[in-house]
Design a protein around this motif. Structure first.
Motif, short mmCIF file in Angstrom:
data_model
loop_
_atom_site.label_atom_id
_atom_site.label_comp_id
_atom_site.label_asym_id
_atom_site.label_seq_id
_atom_site.Cartn_x
_atom_site.Cartn_y
_atom_site.Cartn_z
N CYS A 1 11.97 -35.71 73.16
CA CYS A 1 11.99 -34.24 73.17
C CYS A 1 11.95 -33.71 74.60
O CYS A 1 12.65 -32.74 74.93
N SER A 2 11.15 -34.34 75.45
CA SER A 2 11.08 -33.93 76.84
C SER A 2 12.40 -34.19 77.55
O SER A 2 12.84 -33.40 78.40
N LEU A 3 13.04 -35.29 77.21
CA LEU A 3 14.35 -35.62 77.78
C LEU A 3 15.37 -34.54 77.42
O LEU A 3 16.15 -34.10 78.26
N ILE A 4 15.35 -34.10 76.16
CA ILE A 4 16.26 -33.03 75.73
C ILE A 4 15.93 -31.74 76.48
O ILE A 4 16.83 -30.99 76.88
N GLY A 5 14.65 -31.51 76.73
CA GLY A 5 14.25 -30.34 77.52
C GLY A 5 14.80 -30.41 78.94
O GLY A 5 15.18 -29.38 79.51
N ASN B 1 11.70 -34.56 89.21
CA ASN B 1 10.89 -34.48 87.99
C ASN B 1 10.61 -35.86 87.40
O ASN B 1 9.53 -36.11 86.85
N TRP B 2 11.60 -36.73 87.52
CA TRP B 2 11.42 -38.06 86.95
C TRP B 2 10.62 -38.97 87.87
O TRP B 2 9.61 -39.55 87.47
N LEU B 3 11.03 -39.07 89.14
CA LEU B 3 10.45 -40.05 90.04
C LEU B 3 9.03 -39.71 90.47
O LEU B 3 8.11 -40.53 90.33
N VAL B 4 8.83 -38.49 91.00
CA VAL B 4 7.52 -38.19 91.58
C VAL B 4 6.44 -38.08 90.50
O VAL B 4 5.28 -38.45 90.74
N ILE B 5 6.79 -37.57 89.31
CA ILE B 5 5.78 -37.48 88.25
C ILE B 5 5.40 -38.87 87.76
O ILE B 5 4.23 -39.15 87.46
N ARG B 6 6.38 -39.76 87.69
CA ARG B 6 6.06 -41.15 87.33
C ARG B 6 5.18 -41.80 88.39
O ARG B 6 4.25 -42.55 88.08
N LEU B 7 5.49 -41.52 89.66
CA LEU B 7 4.67 -42.06 90.74
C LEU B 7 3.24 -41.53 90.65
O LEU B 7 2.27 -42.27 90.85
N CYS B 8 3.12 -40.23 90.33
CA CYS B 8 1.78 -39.65 90.17
C CYS B 8 1.03 -40.33 89.03
O CYS B 8 -0.17 -40.60 89.13
N GLY B 9 1.74 -40.60 87.94
CA GLY B 9 1.12 -41.29 86.81
C GLY B 9 0.68 -42.70 87.18
O GLY B 9 -0.41 -43.14 86.81
N VAL C 1 11.61 -35.18 81.64
CA VAL C 1 12.39 -33.99 81.98
C VAL C 1 13.41 -34.35 83.07
O VAL C 1 14.56 -33.90 83.05
N GLY C 2 12.97 -35.16 84.02
CA GLY C 2 13.86 -35.59 85.09
C GLY C 2 15.01 -36.45 84.59
O GLY C 2 16.14 -36.32 85.04
N VAL C 3 14.71 -37.35 83.65
CA VAL C 3 15.75 -38.20 83.07
C VAL C 3 16.79 -37.33 82.36
O VAL C 3 18.00 -37.51 82.51
N GLY C 4 16.28 -36.33 81.61
CA GLY C 4 17.19 -35.41 80.94
C GLY C 4 18.03 -34.63 81.92
O GLY C 4 19.21 -34.37 81.68
N GLY C 5 17.42 -34.26 83.04
CA GLY C 5 18.16 -33.54 84.07
C GLY C 5 19.28 -34.37 84.66
O GLY C 5 20.36 -33.85 84.97
N LEU C 6 19.01 -35.67 84.82
CA LEU C 6 20.06 -36.56 85.33
C LEU C 6 21.20 -36.68 84.33
O LEU C 6 22.38 -36.66 84.70
N ILE C 7 20.85 -36.77 83.05
CA ILE C 7 21.88 -36.83 82.01
C ILE C 7 22.67 -35.52 81.96
O ILE C 7 23.89 -35.52 81.73
N GLY C 8 21.97 -34.41 82.21
CA GLY C 8 22.59 -33.10 82.11
C GLY C 8 23.32 -32.63 83.35
O GLY C 8 23.64 -31.44 83.47
N THR C 9 23.60 -33.54 84.26
CA THR C 9 24.30 -33.17 85.50
C THR C 9 25.66 -32.53 85.22
O THR C 9 26.12 -31.65 85.96
N LEU C 10 26.29 -32.94 84.13
CA LEU C 10 27.61 -32.39 83.79
C LEU C 10 27.53 -30.94 83.31
O LEU C 10 28.57 -30.33 83.05
N ALA C 11 26.31 -30.40 83.19
CA ALA C 11 26.17 -29.00 82.76
C ALA C 11 26.90 -28.05 83.71
O ALA C 11 27.45 -27.03 83.28
N GLY C 12 26.92 -28.38 84.99
CA GLY C 12 27.58 -27.53 85.98
C GLY C 12 29.08 -27.41 85.75
O GLY C 12 29.61 -26.31 85.56
N PRO C 13 29.80 -28.53 85.73
CA PRO C 13 31.23 -28.46 85.43
C PRO C 13 31.53 -27.83 84.07
O PRO C 13 32.52 -27.12 83.91
N ILE C 14 30.65 -28.08 83.08
CA ILE C 14 30.85 -27.49 81.75
C ILE C 14 30.73 -25.97 81.83
O ILE C 14 31.52 -25.23 81.24
#
Length: 416
Positions: free
Chosen positions: A105-109, A347-355, A56-69
């Motif tokens: 699918c989680s990335l798209i989410g 979402n990406w970093l801390v959840i991976r660290l927890c894992g 989810v965090g990786v997808g959020g990083l990819i989706g950063t352009l959602a704001g300008p869009i």
């Protein structure tokens, strides 16, 4: 037609229904880790599910352009994209034959989350500009309400022997309905759209980035990480400390968060500074995290759940969003996406660290995670102090906006 003259109540209902569902989404995968692992061919592998959740965090990083869009093409488009991505996410979870497909699918989410923050949150700020902070914090209330309802829904599902798959398909269906509704609901114009619609030529407005803006963006990381770590690992901590029904921790957390959001919102409306909340709340959370590390008892875990709900998840991220959006009135969604970037990184970093900690630290992993969360709380306090100092500096100079007009005269200067 101005936002004040239009009736945005139907849109508000759709927006806050979406955030209510978001609260369920944030916790449901954590509640069904074992079932999802088995569905994806990784029976008993909780770390695999946490890895998928981190996408989810990786997808959020990819989706950063959602704001300008969103600022460019409007809140309606961003909101529809948010719903579409979420449908793909949860329908995909149920159809995924393995962890790799579930990860995609989680990335798209995660991309959908970015569009949600860029479309739904600023739509309410644009519709009701005089109630910006209250309406932004209200999103957290509905998220917390969804988290509160979820454990009871799970108990009901289990009592009726209903498959967890029904819940995931149900989420996909609800977002599909909201997405279709967004085609017809009224949405306010964004700041940039209003400027484009003016008959007289208006000078171009540019964002002026300062240390304060950067720190508020980074608060998307610190404020999210605190409660995301808790919601994904509290049950394991409860079991370690001897609780027979650790699922109740989620209810305690959610109730405290609900009450906190309402109380904090009321206090902010009465004059409490957002920067004060952003400093004090993580300080209290950090103190209790340290206490919970040393006091290994069931009652302490319940106390920690209440403190995390009130001070760790009591709308702090939403207050950071409100502050940053207020500094960029013509670029609200873009500003919110800056906070969303920190949120996605969390979402990406801390959840991976927890894992990773769960896979390597053995039975003591939940306590190690407590210490990690304490460090995050300390970082949050430092961020809060920097924002407080920056606000005082801006107030002395009479600066309220960090946007500059590209006509040779600056409307804003660096506050630092």
């Amino acid at each position: 037609m101005s936002s004040k003259k239009r009736n945005y109540l139907p849109t508000a209902i759709a927006v806050y229904t979406t955030f209510f569902m978001c609260g369920i989404i944030m916790s449901i995968s954590a509640q069904y880790k074992l079932q999802l692992a088995e569905l994806w061919g990784e029976k008993g592998n909780i770390a695999a599910v946490l890895s998928v959740s981190s996408a989810v965090g990786v997808g959020g990083l990819i989706g950063t352009l959602a704001g300008p869009i969103s600022d460019k093409f409007g809140r309606r488009f961003a909101s529809i994209m948010a719903c579409l991505c979420t449908v793909i996410n949860f329908a995909g979870f149920m159809l995924a034959p393995n962890v790799t497909v579930a990860y995609i699918c989680s990335l798209i989410g995660g991309i959908g989350n970015s569009f949600m923050n860029a479309g739904l949150t600023p739509s309410m700020q644009d519709a009701y500009p005089d109630k910006r902070s209250m309406l932004t914090v209200l999103t957290k209330f509905f998220v917390s309400f969804g988290q509160f309802i979820l454990p009871f829904a799970i108990v009901a599902f289990n009592a009726k022997h209903i498959s967890f798959k029904i819940a995931f398909w149900g989420i996909a269906l609800i977002y599909a309905i909201i997405g279709i509704a967004c085609f017809f609901l009224p949405f306010p114009e964004s700041g940039s759209q209003k400027r484009q619609g003016e008959k007289a030529a208006a000078p171009k407005v540019k964002m002026h980035i300062t240390l304060e803006a950067v720190i508020l963006g980074l608060m998307g990381f610190s404020t999210t990480a605190l409660f995301m770590v808790w919601t994904n690992t509290n049950q394991e901590l409860g079991k370690l400390y001897g609780l027979t029904n650790p699922a109740l921790l989620q209810s305690v957390y959610a109730i405290a968060s609900l009450v906190s959001v309402l109380t904090t919102s009321a206090l902010v409306q009465k004059g409490l500074k957002e920067s004060t909340v952003l400093t004090v709340y993580p300080a209290v959370t950090g103190a209790f995290l340290l206490l919970t590390y040393f006091i290994q008892s069931g009652p302490m875990v319940y106390a920690m759940a209440a403190v995390m709900g009130w001070f760790g998840a009591g709308g702090t991220m939403q207050l950071a969003v409100s502050l940053l959006a207020g500094l960029y009135p013509a670029h609200k969604a873009t500003a919110i996406s800056i906070v969303g970037l920190g949120n996605a990184l969390s979402n990406w970093l801390v959840i991976r660290l927890c894992g990773t900690i769960t896979a390597t630290a053995g039975t003591n992993a939940p306590r190690v995670i407590l210490l990690m969360n304490f460090v995050i709380a300390v970082i949050g306090v430092v961020f809060g102090l920097i924002v407080t100092a920056s606000q005082k500096s801006r107030a002395k100079k009479g600066i309220t906006s960090l946007e500059e007009v590209d006509n040779g005269v600056d409307d804003a200067v660096d506050a630092e």
